[in-house]
Design a protein around this motif. Structure first.
Motif, PDB file in Angstrom:
ATOM      1  N   LEU A  29     -31.855  19.764  24.506  1.00  0.00           N
ATOM      2  CA  LEU A  29     -31.408  18.515  23.886  1.00  0.00           C
ATOM      3  C   LEU A  29     -32.289  18.114  22.708  1.00  0.00           C
ATOM      4  N   GLN A  30     -33.545  18.555  22.705  1.00  0.00           N
ATOM      5  CA  GLN A  30     -34.444  18.260  21.592  1.00  0.00           C
ATOM      6  C   GLN A  30     -34.263  19.230  20.426  1.00  0.00           C
ATOM      7  N   SER A  31     -33.593  20.350  20.683  1.00  0.00           N
ATOM      8  CA  SER A  31     -33.422  21.367  19.655  1.00  0.00           C
ATOM      9  C   SER A  31     -32.455  20.894  18.567  1.00  0.00           C
ATOM     10  N   GLU A  32     -32.429  21.628  17.476  1.00  0.00           N
ATOM     11  CA  GLU A  32     -31.511  21.309  16.378  1.00  0.00           C
ATOM     12  C   GLU A  32     -30.063  21.315  16.870  1.00  0.00           C
ATOM     13  N   TYR A  33     -29.702  22.318  17.663  1.00  0.00           N
ATOM     14  CA  TYR A  33     -28.338  22.411  18.180  1.00  0.00           C
ATOM     15  C   TYR A  33     -28.050  21.272  19.158  1.00  0.00           C
ATOM     16  N   GLY A  34     -29.011  20.919  19.994  1.00  0.00           N
ATOM     17  CA  GLY A  34     -28.839  19.813  20.924  1.00  0.00           C
ATOM     18  C   GLY A  34     -28.639  18.494  20.198  1.00  0.00           C
ATOM     19  N   GLN A  35     -29.429  18.281  19.145  1.00  0.00           N
ATOM     20  CA  GLN A  35     -29.294  17.056  18.362  1.00  0.00           C
ATOM     21  C   GLN A  35     -27.964  17.016  17.611  1.00  0.00           C
ATOM     22  N   LEU A  36     -27.467  18.196  17.214  1.00  0.00           N
ATOM     23  CA  LEU A  36     -26.144  18.263  16.591  1.00  0.00           C
ATOM     24  C   LEU A  36     -25.078  17.833  17.593  1.00  0.00           C
ATOM     25  N   GLN A  37     -25.229  18.241  18.856  1.00  0.00           N
ATOM     26  CA  GLN A  37     -24.293  17.828  19.899  1.00  0.00           C
ATOM     27  C   GLN A  37     -24.304  16.299  20.040  1.00  0.00           C
ATOM     28  N   VAL A  38     -25.484  15.706  19.985  1.00  0.00           N
ATOM     29  CA  VAL A  38     -25.589  14.246  20.063  1.00  0.00           C
ATOM     30  C   VAL A  38     -24.822  13.611  18.901  1.00  0.00           C
ATOM     31  N   GLU A  39     -25.090  14.084  17.694  1.00  0.00           N
ATOM     32  CA  GLU A  39     -24.447  13.506  16.514  1.00  0.00           C
ATOM     33  C   GLU A  39     -22.926  13.663  16.549  1.00  0.00           C
ATOM     34  N   LEU A  40     -22.452  14.832  16.977  1.00  0.00           N
ATOM     35  CA  LEU A  40     -21.011  15.085  16.993  1.00  0.00           C
ATOM     36  C   LEU A  40     -20.281  14.265  18.054  1.00  0.00           C
ATOM     37  N   ASN A  41     -20.987  13.842  19.079  1.00  0.00           N
ATOM     38  CA  ASN A  41     -20.332  13.141  20.185  1.00  0.00           C
ATOM     39  C   ASN A  41     -20.607  11.644  20.219  1.00  0.00           C
ATOM     40  N   MET A  42     -21.223  11.124  19.164  1.00  0.00           N
ATOM     41  CA  MET A  42     -21.460   9.685  19.097  1.00  0.00           C
ATOM     42  C   MET A  42     -20.184   8.982  18.672  1.00  0.00           C
ATOM     43  N   SER A  43     -20.011   7.760  19.154  1.00  0.00           N
ATOM     44  CA  SER A  43     -18.834   6.986  18.775  1.00  0.00           C
ATOM     45  C   SER A  43     -19.218   5.524  18.620  1.00  0.00           C
ATOM     46  N   GLY A  44     -18.342   4.777  17.985  1.00  0.00           N
ATOM     47  CA  GLY A  44     -18.572   3.351  17.778  1.00  0.00           C
ATOM     48  C   GLY A  44     -18.554   3.021  16.307  1.00  0.00           C
ATOM     49  N   ALA A  45     -18.017   1.866  15.987  1.00  0.00           N
ATOM     50  CA  ALA A  45     -17.893   1.472  14.584  1.00  0.00           C
ATOM     51  C   ALA A  45     -19.154   0.786  14.073  1.00  0.00           C
ATOM     52  N   ASN A  46     -19.616  -0.247  14.764  1.00  0.00           N
ATOM     53  CA  ASN A  46     -20.774  -1.005  14.294  1.00  0.00           C
ATOM     54  C   ASN A  46     -22.094  -0.391  14.743  1.00  0.00           C
ATOM     55  N   ARG A  47     -22.156  -0.032  16.012  1.00  0.00           N
ATOM     56  CA  ARG A  47     -23.364   0.566  16.564  1.00  0.00           C
ATOM     57  C   ARG A  47     -22.958   1.853  17.256  1.00  0.00           C
ATOM     58  N   GLU A  48     -23.272   2.955  16.620  1.00  0.00           N
ATOM     59  CA  GLU A  48     -22.919   4.219  17.227  1.00  0.00           C
ATOM     60  C   GLU A  48     -23.702   4.416  18.514  1.00  0.00           C
ATOM     61  N   GLY A  49     -23.065   5.053  19.470  1.00  0.00           N
ATOM     62  CA  GLY A  49     -23.717   5.334  20.735  1.00  0.00           C
ATOM     63  C   GLY A  49     -23.118   6.574  21.358  1.00  0.00           C
TER      64      GLY A  49
END
Length: 82
Positions: A29-49
């Motif tokens: 999860l700390q790796s570049e690929y793990g962080q990409l997974q976090v970014e790709l799966n975030m949602s929300g208009a005002n405050r992404e989560g």
């Protein structure tokens, strides 16, 4: 480094599957690929989560337990060294 917020929407990720070691998941999860997974799966208009549904969409490479141990030991040594 990105700015992040912590709020009441916090969850604990526990590995229930014996084929995935928690230490390996942590490094993944700390790796570049793990962080990409976090970014790709975030949602929300005002405050992404990252929602529980977002977590369920993660694609995680799971090598054998032996390989996970090797990776974790290697990274532990390098992080301790530096």
């Amino acid at each position: 480094s990105r700015e992040m917020n912590v709020n009441q929407h916090v969850c604990i990720i526990r590995t229930k599957n014996s084929s995935l070691k928690p230490q390996y998941l942590n490094y993944f999860l700390q790796s570049e690929y793990g962080q990409l997974q976090v970014e790709l799966n975030m949602s929300g208009a005002n405050r992404e989560g990252l929602t529980l549904d977002g977590l369920k969409n993660f694609l995680i490479t799971i090598p054998s337990i032996t390989e996970q141990d090797t990776i974790v030991n290697y990274l532990d040594d390098i992080i301790t060294f530096y």
